[in-house]
Write an enzyme that holds these catalytic residues in place. Structure first.
Site, mmCIF file in Angstrom:
data_model
loop_
_atom_site.group_PDB
_atom_site.id
_atom_site.type_symbol
_atom_site.label_atom_id
_atom_site.label_comp_id
_atom_site.label_asym_id
_atom_site.label_seq_id
_atom_site.Cartn_x
_atom_site.Cartn_y
_atom_site.Cartn_z
ATOM 1 C CG HIS A 72 -2.118 -0.865 1.066
ATOM 2 N ND1 HIS A 72 -3.359 -0.529 1.524
ATOM 3 C CD2 HIS A 72 -2.255 -2.056 0.453
ATOM 4 C CE1 HIS A 72 -4.214 -1.488 1.214
ATOM 5 N NE2 HIS A 72 -3.564 -2.429 0.575
ATOM 6 C CE1 TYR A 200 -6.272 3.970 10.628
ATOM 7 C CE2 TYR A 200 -5.538 4.065 8.349
ATOM 8 C CZ TYR A 200 -5.454 3.520 9.622
ATOM 9 O OH TYR A 200 -4.548 2.516 9.872
ATOM 10 N N PRO A 292 -5.277 0.657 18.460
ATOM 11 C CG PRO A 292 -7.193 -0.502 17.802
ATOM 12 C CD PRO A 292 -6.544 0.126 18.991
ATOM 13 C CE LYS A 296 3.480 3.346 13.722
ATOM 14 N NZ LYS A 296 3.345 2.782 12.392
ATOM 15 C CE1 TYR A 384 -1.601 3.806 9.415
ATOM 16 C CE2 TYR A 384 -0.422 2.889 7.530
ATOM 17 C CZ TYR A 384 -1.504 2.880 8.392
ATOM 18 O OH TYR A 384 -2.480 1.914 8.244
#
Ligand code: RFL
Ligand code: PHB
Length: 389
Positions: A72, A200, A292, A296, A384
């Site tokens: 991704h 998100y 979550p 991580k 991220y």
């Protein structure tokens, strides 16, 4: 039974540590409370940082991940119907790999089997002894028989509810905790993912996340109150609520189906210091928990394993103790940065019951900044995709 490193817990942290140690010629015994089938039935994390991907390859457990995992190069963020993209390549120069923790664990078991590693399942009454002396040992009961494992070092990879962390005396241990006033309801379904990239979603009704495991397997989450039970959320109610929180055009193309798995996890941030006491080393969820939101948890377990495997290999094969003396400080420096990122993303995207219009305004300002600032998006991408080990 005698070994060099007794590893408590056969989750991803314990198995990966055992694999890296065995490859370097260090003997281990993995002591796991549950059965292998039980460990493999857990549905958890889905996103691997690049450092985790490389560590799995180094552990010779990355072949199937390289074939079946999905790279991704970015993710989407939405606020109601407004959507923008975080470009990982542009911001951080690397992608992430979407590959489920269940599959990582399965691959680690296969790699351990290929090396003939010792993994003891269904161990009860596990207790750690003489951790501050020269000759620690572990006692347990297995299939009704008592067993003692003598070792040079103990790795506590037994998760948040394990026995390792409480073995550090309370007078030495410092614990830092933040409990969030909500949980995530997660659903796994045999449906094609609604989007090529994770979404998100911030929404007035609460957070939602659209994730995936494969082109035919989707993973979705919605924020729910801590008082809710899985039984309160029949499939129809879950899909209707998820659709409300996703952008309208995304919701319109969402393919729904029966939930294969459905569970609620509370959100918490937790750190235990130090991560070493005597000959005991904490690793993964045994030492820290992140919400979550930043994906991580599993990745932090992997970076702990990176530091700890190097340290134990140096100690066991060369008598070099510098790495084990450094381990706690080295691991914690990275842990706190991942803590900060997971906390920031959680605070940004969720609906907090006690938030005033001021705090909602802060969230909106931060999202607007991210939407408009390449520098802000690069900072998010850097965290991220994972800070360096
Ligand atoms: P694990 O995976 O909890 O493995 C610990 C192992 O130790 C065993 N054990 C014992 N063995 C012997 N004696 C005892 N007394 C023992 N007590 C426990 C357990 O049976 C288990 O097999 O910890 P590890 O290896 O550190 O790995 C960490 C990751 O599993 C964890 O960080 C992530 O899964 C966190 N997490 C998530 N992370 C993400 O990045 N994305 C997610 O979507 C995500 N979802 C989740 C999660 C964690 C969850 N938990 C812990 C409740 C969802 C859930 C439900
Ligand atoms: C998941 O696919 O389970 C997942 C992905 C990203 C997150 C959390 C969970 O931030």
């Amino acid at each position: 039974m005698r070994t060099q490193v007794a590893i408590i817990g056969g989750g991803p942290a314990g198995l990966l540590l055992s694999q890296l140690l065995n490859l370097a010629g260090v003997e281990t015994v993995v002591i796991e409370r549950k059965s292998r089938d039980y460990v493999l039935s857990r549905i958890r994390a889905g996103v691997l940082e690049w450092g985790t991907v490389e560590l799995l390859r180094q552990a010779r457990a990355g072949d199937r991940m390289d074939r079946e995992g999905i790279l991704h190069g970015g993710c989407l963020m939405s606020d109601g119907d407004r959507v923008f993209r975080i470009d990982f390549h542009q911001g951080a120069g690397r992608p992430v790999m979407v590959y489920g923790q269940t599959e990582v664990t399965r691959d680690l078991y296969a790699a351990q089997d290929a090396l003939g590693a010792t993994i003891l399942h269904e161990c009860e009454d596990v207790a750690l002894h003489d951790l501050d002396g020269e000759a620690p040992f572990v006692t347990l009961t297995r299939h009704g028989q008592p067993l003692r494992v003598d070792c040079a070092y103990v790795a506590g990879c037994d998760g948040f509810h394990g026995v390792s962390r409480p073995a550090i005396p309370a007078s030495v241990r410092r614990e830092f905790e933040k409990v969030y006033p909500f949980g995530w309801l997660g659903v796994l379904s045999a449906t094609p993912p609604v989007s090529d990239e994770l979404i998100y979603a911030r929404h007035d009704r609460g957070f939602a996340l659209a994730s995936m495991r494969s082109p035919v397997l989707s993973r979705y989450y919605i924020q729910v109150p801590l008082t809710d039970r899985v039984e309160d959320w029949p499939d129809d109610r879950f899909w209707a609520e998820l659709k409300r929180r996703l952008p309208a055009d995304v919701a319109a193309r969402l393919v729904t189906g029966p939930a294969i798995e459905k569970s609620i996890a509370p959100l918490r941030s937790f750190v235990c210091e130090p991560m070493r006491w005597g000959r005991l080393f904490l690793c993964g969820d045994a030492a820290h928990i992140v919400p979550p939101t930043g994906a991580k948890g599993l990745n932090l377990a992997a970076s702990d394993v990176h530091y700890l495997s190097r340290a134990l290999i140096a100690a066991c094969t060369r008598g070099d103790l510098a790495g084990i003396d450094r381990y706690s400080a080295e691991a914690l420096a990275r842990v706190w940065k991942a803590m900060r990122f997971s906390w920031q993303l959680t605070m940004l995207l969720h609906r907090f019951p006690d938030h005033s219009p001021y705090e909602r305004g802060m969230q909106e300002a931060e999202l607007d900044w991210l939407r408009n600032s390449p520098i802000a998006r690069a900072a998010l991408a850097e965290n991220y995709t994972g800070l360096p080990f």
